[in-house]
Design a protein around this motif. Structure first.
Motif, short mmCIF file in Angstrom:
data_model
loop_
_atom_site.label_atom_id
_atom_site.label_comp_id
_atom_site.label_asym_id
_atom_site.label_seq_id
_atom_site.Cartn_x
_atom_site.Cartn_y
_atom_site.Cartn_z
N LEU A 64 0.85 -1.15 -0.02
CA LEU A 64 0.09 0.08 0.10
C LEU A 64 0.88 1.35 0.10
O LEU A 64 1.73 1.32 0.75
CB LEU A 64 -0.83 0.06 1.26
CG LEU A 64 -1.76 -1.22 1.44
CD1 LEU A 64 -2.52 -1.16 2.77
CD2 LEU A 64 -2.94 -1.20 0.36
N PHE A 65 0.53 2.32 -0.81
CA PHE A 65 1.29 3.43 -1.06
C PHE A 65 1.38 4.11 0.30
O PHE A 65 0.23 4.33 1.14
CB PHE A 65 0.69 4.27 -1.89
CG PHE A 65 1.23 5.75 -1.87
CD1 PHE A 65 2.43 6.03 -2.08
CD2 PHE A 65 0.33 6.96 -2.06
CE1 PHE A 65 2.82 7.42 -2.08
CE2 PHE A 65 0.55 8.05 -2.32
CZ PHE A 65 1.92 8.26 -2.26
N SER A 66 2.59 4.72 0.81
CA SER A 66 2.74 4.99 2.27
C SER A 66 2.04 6.51 2.40
O SER A 66 1.84 6.89 3.40
CB SER A 66 4.13 5.11 2.41
OG SER A 66 4.78 6.08 1.76
N GLY A 67 1.43 6.99 1.35
CA GLY A 67 0.85 8.36 1.29
C GLY A 67 -1.00 8.17 1.33
O GLY A 67 -1.49 8.98 1.22
N PHE A 68 -1.15 7.02 1.21
CA PHE A 68 -2.79 6.68 1.34
C PHE A 68 -3.13 7.35 2.55
O PHE A 68 -2.85 7.16 3.69
CB PHE A 68 -2.90 5.27 1.33
CG PHE A 68 -2.79 4.43 -0.37
CD1 PHE A 68 -3.10 5.45 -1.24
CD2 PHE A 68 -2.75 3.17 -0.44
CE1 PHE A 68 -3.14 4.99 -2.54
CE2 PHE A 68 -2.59 2.83 -1.88
CZ PHE A 68 -3.00 3.40 -2.90
N GLY A 69 -4.45 7.57 2.54
CA GLY A 69 -5.40 8.02 3.75
C GLY A 69 -6.23 6.71 3.99
O GLY A 69 -6.35 5.66 3.21
N ALA A 70 -7.06 6.73 4.89
CA ALA A 70 -7.70 5.71 5.47
C ALA A 70 -8.83 5.01 4.40
O ALA A 70 -8.89 3.69 4.51
CB ALA A 70 -8.63 5.83 6.67
N GLU A 71 -9.58 5.67 3.78
CA GLU A 71 -10.36 5.21 2.74
C GLU A 71 -9.63 4.44 1.58
O GLU A 71 -10.17 3.16 1.08
CB GLU A 71 -11.25 6.31 2.14
CG GLU A 71 -12.27 7.12 3.22
CD GLU A 71 -13.22 7.73 2.21
OE1 GLU A 71 -13.10 7.84 0.99
OE2 GLU A 71 -13.83 8.63 2.99
N ALA A 72 -8.50 4.92 1.24
CA ALA A 72 -7.87 4.17 0.14
C ALA A 72 -7.19 2.94 0.57
O ALA A 72 -7.23 1.90 -0.04
CB ALA A 72 -6.59 5.17 -0.46
N ILE A 73 -6.75 2.92 1.91
CA ILE A 73 -6.18 1.77 2.54
C ILE A 73 -7.57 0.54 2.59
O ILE A 73 -7.22 -0.56 2.26
CB ILE A 73 -5.66 1.99 4.05
CG1 ILE A 73 -4.37 2.90 3.85
CG2 ILE A 73 -5.24 0.62 4.79
CD1 ILE A 73 -3.98 3.41 5.12
#
Length: 636
Positions: free
Chosen positions: A169-178
């Motif tokens: 998972l991209f380390s800049g993702f927010g909660a919804e994208a995760i």
């Protein structure tokens, strides 16, 4: 196109990995002759390349490939059993290289360290043992929400060691994208860091991870890597051994978003992925055991596992850097390269455009560099020349690679044994049966632009889209039966290939088509412009109108007179039909963390459409600035 800017020296033509392979197998004519043979007889090529790359078979495959089910469902190395950890780590230790560095790492605050092959093997076995204690078995998905560094590197091999499927998972993702990706993968475990730091600012990753878990029910365990401590704890778990797996056992489930914004989960395997990336890193990037490789990427992008697996297959060392590459100043990159004695460096063209516009002194070409790499988007000639001449000191070939998450590597690449023109590719990678076709399926003449297609399967091609067999067949083979439609616009000039952008970025003005790159190159020729993006906007008469968005150069004005001058430059360069309808100055362009300009988001802002996917956007504030600029810039 320009004449060749770089010619291979004797060290490339006689002492490279590709030259050694050709000598060993009686191939006269070098890279191009080998590429032709690898396509005409893939079994011949992969039977010889796989042991040269270093793939370890616990049981040899019955054959190289089984394509009786059609190109979309080709099985690679059927009957073979392996584990990429055995090929990447255990083999190096058996060969006496356990004390050689496998990973060098540095964080933005200057903290740094080195892990040897033996230490990575030991640490990954302990982490794998810890995952087993959590109930993880072969096929279970383990999600990694981590910054670039030793934790992400070790976890990759820990999952592979026990047959778990890594979900980066991209380390800049927010909660919804995760949460969206966790639910799609049905991940059992989520591993995250307490925080990450960029530009001196601390980003709370643990909180984002916990918020994501409130939205999903599949994750049974959250593992948080302690901040500032050794990970893993040597006493935490009994080390796990390396399990033997069928060659088509999934290793990686990596999501990529299409233009619809719905993430697609590409699946890569223990047999096909190492073969593909091992070929590219060995023969195109020419990796050797004494190399230190640094690619500016994130654990959530394909380049992180590609370099981790490809470099360790070669016995080389990876440099992982957590932080902003220009913090506290742009010279940070040069210090990283010199301090860690980097020999192979890769980035997106956007990084070059960002650095070349700073006009700050730097200490010349890094001393040990011998190979430059590039991927992510097309070059402009000005940025390519800066990268080659100013950054690389005119002594390093620029190895362009073009592929993607679903490709499991690259379709096109440069070769260190061939001369190079600016922005060019030598052609298809070894084993890639590529062509350039128009919409009807006919091959386009030299010099004309068409779509990149592939006529045979390759080892790194995704096993499919996660739990969506029909979507996979439709997405990549629906437009051309029996051929992979890649969506990249390419052309050929002589023996070289050129990439012009994505099919969905094509601009069509009054029936005339062009890619955004050639427009942006004309815009960037103006001294007032530091960065640029060109998009097609719906128009009732022309079909689409050409709009250009320009970021001012450092300390330079970009007002109405400059924008009008830019319109004239584009018309002079491309013809009056392509005079931009509007040139709009903006403070920044929407980008992913690895530098790609997100043109579809620019179109969404202009047309008033709701942006389809913001999960990979690193600077969301750019969209508000775009809206303001669009509404306050007068029509021409």
């Amino acid at each position: 196109m320009s004449a060749y800017a770089w010619y291979p020296a004797r060290e490339h033509t006689e002492h490279s990995n590709i030259a050694a392979f050709c000598r060993a197998h009686g191939v006269d004519g070098g890279y191009r002759a080998l590429q032709a043979r690898s396509v005409a007889d893939p079994e011949w090529f992969w039977e010889r390349a796989v042991p040269d790359i270093g793939i370890v078979w616990h049981e040899p495959p019955r054959r190289v490939r089984d394509d009786t089910g059609g190109i979309a469902f080709t099985r690679w190395f059927p009957g073979g059993r392996t584990n990429l950890v055995d090929s990447c780590l255990d083999r190096q230790i058996r060969q006496g290289r356990g004390g050689a560095p496998a990973l060098r790492w540095e964080r933005e605050d200057g903290t740094r360290g080195v892990l040897t092959y033996g230490e990575v093997a030991t640490d990954s076995a302990r982490v794998a043992g810890g995952l087993r204690e959590l109930g993880v078995t072969v096929g279970d998905r383990v999600a990694a929400y981590l910054p670039p560094g030793p934790e992400a590197f070790v976890l990759l091999f820990a999952c592979a060691r026990i047959g778990a499927v890594l979900v980066p998972l991209f380390s800049g993702f927010g909660a919804e994208a995760i949460a969206l990706r966790l639910a799609d993968a049905e991940a059992r475990v989520l591993v995250t860091a307490t925080a990450s730091v960029r530009h001196g600012r601390r980003y709370d990753m643990e909180s984002a991870a916990r918020k994501a878990l409130e939205q999903v029910s599949c994750v049974r365990h959250l593992v948080v890597v302690p901040e500032g401590t050794t990970w893993p704890d040597p006493a935490a778990a009994e080390p796990a051994g390396t399990v033997s797996l069928a060659a088509d056992t999934p290793f990686l489930l990596l999501h990529t978003s299409g233009t619809t914004g719905r993430p697609k989960g590409a699946v890569h395997t223990h047999g096909g992925f190492p073969a593909q990336v091992g070929s590219e890193t060995r023969y195109n990037l020419d990796l050797r055991p004494d190399d230190v490789v640094f690619w500016v990427t994130d654990p959530g992008w394909i380049m992180f596992p590609l370099i981790a697996v490809g470099a360790t297959l070669a016995g080389a060392c990876v440099l992982a850097y957590e932080g902003a590459i220009d913090h506290p100043d742009p010279a940070r990159l040069w210090r990283l390269l010199d301090d860690h004695e980097v020999t192979v460096f890769g980035s997106s063209p956007s990084l070059s455009r960002m650095l070349m516009g700073r006009h700050l002194p730097h200490p010349g070409a890094p001393a040990r560099l011998r190979i430059l790499g590039s991927t992510g988007e097309p070059w402009t000639e000005e940025a390519w020349h800066w990268y080659f001449a100013e950054f690389g000191g005119k002594r390093c070939p620029v190895i362009n690679i073009c592929g993607g998450t679903e490709v499991g590597g690259s379709l096109l690449a440069s070769a260190p044994t061939l001369p190079q023109s600016p922005c060019a590719f030598a052609g298809p990678c070894l084993g890639i049966d590529a062509a350039v076709e128009d919409a009807s399926g006919a091959e386009v003449p030299e010099g004309q632009v068409g779509e990149l297609v592939v006529r045979q399967s390759w080892p790194g091609m995704t096993l499919g889209l996660w739990r969506s067999r029909q979507r996979f067949a439709q997405a990549y083979f629906g437009r051309r039966a029996g051929r992979w439609s890649h969506g990249d616009l390419v052309s050929r000039t002589g023996e070289e290939w050129f990439v012009h952008g994505r099919l969905d970025d094509v601009i069509k003005v009054a029936g005339k088509r062009l890619g955004p790159t050639e427009v942006e190159e004309a815009v960037l020729g103006d001294p007032a412009v530091g960065e640029a993006a060109a998009v097609g906007i719906p128009h009732p008469v022309k079909g689409e109108a050409l709009w250009c968005f320009a970021v001012p150069a450092a300390d330079g004005p970009l007002g109405a007179p400059e924008c009008e001058r830019i319109r004239g430059r584009v018309a002079d360069a491309l013809g009056s039909a392509f005079r931009p309808s509007r040139v709009i100055a903006v403070p920044q362009l929407p980008r992913t963390r690895n530098g790609k300009v997100m043109r579809r988001l620019i179109r969404d802002v202009v047309t008033g459409e709701k942006p389809s996917d913001l999960s990979t956007l690193v600077n969301p504030e750019s969209l508000d600035a775009l809206r303001t600029a669009v509404h306050h810039t007068p029509d021409h």
